[in-house]
Design an enzyme around this catalytic site. Structure first.
Site, mmCIF file in Angstrom:
data_model
loop_
_atom_site.group_PDB
_atom_site.id
_atom_site.type_symbol
_atom_site.label_atom_id
_atom_site.label_comp_id
_atom_site.label_asym_id
_atom_site.label_seq_id
_atom_site.Cartn_x
_atom_site.Cartn_y
_atom_site.Cartn_z
ATOM 1 N N SER A 21 14.151 48.573 88.895
ATOM 2 C CA SER A 21 15.011 49.760 88.911
ATOM 3 C C SER A 21 15.376 50.231 87.504
ATOM 4 O O SER A 21 16.435 50.828 87.293
ATOM 5 C CB SER A 21 16.290 49.497 89.728
ATOM 6 O OG SER A 21 15.959 49.170 91.069
ATOM 7 N N ARG A 22 14.515 49.951 86.553
ATOM 8 C CA ARG A 22 14.682 50.383 85.161
ATOM 9 C C ARG A 22 15.903 49.759 84.479
ATOM 10 O O ARG A 22 16.344 50.250 83.443
ATOM 11 C CB ARG A 22 14.767 51.918 85.063
ATOM 12 C CG ARG A 22 13.473 52.643 85.478
ATOM 13 C CD ARG A 22 12.324 52.250 84.561
ATOM 14 N NE ARG A 22 11.131 53.017 84.785
ATOM 15 C CZ ARG A 22 10.101 52.642 85.572
ATOM 16 N NH1 ARG A 22 10.170 51.490 86.225
ATOM 17 N NH2 ARG A 22 9.032 53.393 85.695
ATOM 18 N N LEU A 23 16.430 48.659 85.029
ATOM 19 C CA LEU A 23 17.536 47.968 84.386
ATOM 20 C C LEU A 23 16.959 46.886 83.475
ATOM 21 O O LEU A 23 17.165 45.691 83.672
ATOM 22 C CB LEU A 23 18.487 47.375 85.434
ATOM 23 C CG LEU A 23 19.918 47.128 84.966
ATOM 24 C CD1 LEU A 23 20.614 48.458 84.643
ATOM 25 C CD2 LEU A 23 20.717 46.379 86.032
ATOM 26 N N HIS A 24 16.208 47.317 82.460
ATOM 27 C CA HIS A 24 15.414 46.435 81.624
ATOM 28 C C HIS A 24 16.287 45.543 80.741
ATOM 29 O O HIS A 24 17.435 45.858 80.437
ATOM 30 C CB HIS A 24 14.483 47.257 80.728
ATOM 31 C CG HIS A 24 13.685 48.273 81.460
ATOM 32 N ND1 HIS A 24 12.893 47.973 82.549
ATOM 33 C CD2 HIS A 24 13.552 49.628 81.260
ATOM 34 C CE1 HIS A 24 12.290 49.075 82.982
ATOM 35 N NE2 HIS A 24 12.681 50.084 82.223
ATOM 36 N N LYS A 42 6.234 52.471 88.130
ATOM 37 C CA LYS A 42 6.026 51.091 88.548
ATOM 38 C C LYS A 42 7.352 50.369 88.460
ATOM 39 O O LYS A 42 8.120 50.576 87.503
ATOM 40 C CB LYS A 42 5.002 50.407 87.637
ATOM 41 C CG LYS A 42 4.780 48.936 87.949
ATOM 42 C CD LYS A 42 3.814 48.300 86.958
ATOM 43 C CE LYS A 42 3.651 46.806 87.248
ATOM 44 N NZ LYS A 42 2.735 46.161 86.286
#
Length: 211
Positions: free
Chosen positions: A188-191, A8
């Site tokens: 984009s998983r750049l949390h 997600k």
């Protein structure tokens, strides 16, 4: 669909070190209130991770029952698996995961028992059935079958009716935090990961972690 294809993209919100509270408990309370207002199912549910004296870890879901500047509180059986772990290794970790808000909070620290007065006050605020069950169950210990468990409950009801006392083996714990991490999912998983670390003088240092 394979497990590797399940993913997600998180896009709901962001988290900046410039917008969080100076105090991590204040920041936690802010996020907890937002989770409650968003009707997150059981926002008070948290994973409690403990480790035995040999280092073997275990985790389970428990419900937070209090939070203030002293720490995070829950109640359980002192003779349970988690109670025995805490008795020999009084360090633990908590994890809140509010899926609907794409957020996690990780909390680490030492664990201490609540006072008898605090445990009494909470025990007697519980629904009658929950008090009776706490008296009847030796949590985490084997039992022959469901019938035997129900017989133990019936014995408690017969002896105490609607006034079961708090068992000696049941009470509260408080995790006194020294590290809290607030995680906000980003695209984009750049949390975003903001962590508070307790200093020797009980002030807090704030930093950003790479995702």
């Amino acid at each position: 669909m394979s497990l590797a294809d399940l993913r997600k993209d998180y896009k709901q919100a962001s988290l900046s070190e410039n917008e969080v509270a100076d105090d991590p408990v204040t920041q936690f309370t802010r996020w907890f209130e937002q989770a409650t207002q968003a009707n997150v199912p059981e926002p008070n549910a948290m994973s409690l991770a403990t480790a035995a004296s040999d280092g073997r870890p275990s985790s389970r879901i428990v419900l937070i029952k209090g939070v203030d500047e002293r720490g995070f509180c829950w109640f359980t059986d002192y003779d349970s698996k988690k109670g025995n772990d805490i008795a020999t290794n009084p360090q633990a970790a908590l994890l809140f995961h509010w899926v609907e808000l794409e957020r996690q909070v990780r909390i680490e620290g030492r664990v201490e028992k609540l006072s008898g007065q605090e445990s009494d006050a909470y025990f007697h605020s519980r629904p009658l059935g929950s008090r009776q069950s706490a008296s009847a169950s030796a949590q985490s210990q084997p039992i022959e079958n469901r019938t035997a468990l129900e017989a133990k409950l019936a014995d408690v009801v017969a002896r105490y009716a609607d006034q079961p006392p708090r068992p000696d083996h049941w009470g509260g714990y408080r995790l006194v935090p020294d590290r809290l991490e607030f995680w906000q999912g980003r695209s984009s998983r750049l949390h975003d990961r903001i962590v508070y670390t307790r200093n020797a003088d009980n002030t807090w240092s704030l930093s950003r972690l790479q995702p």
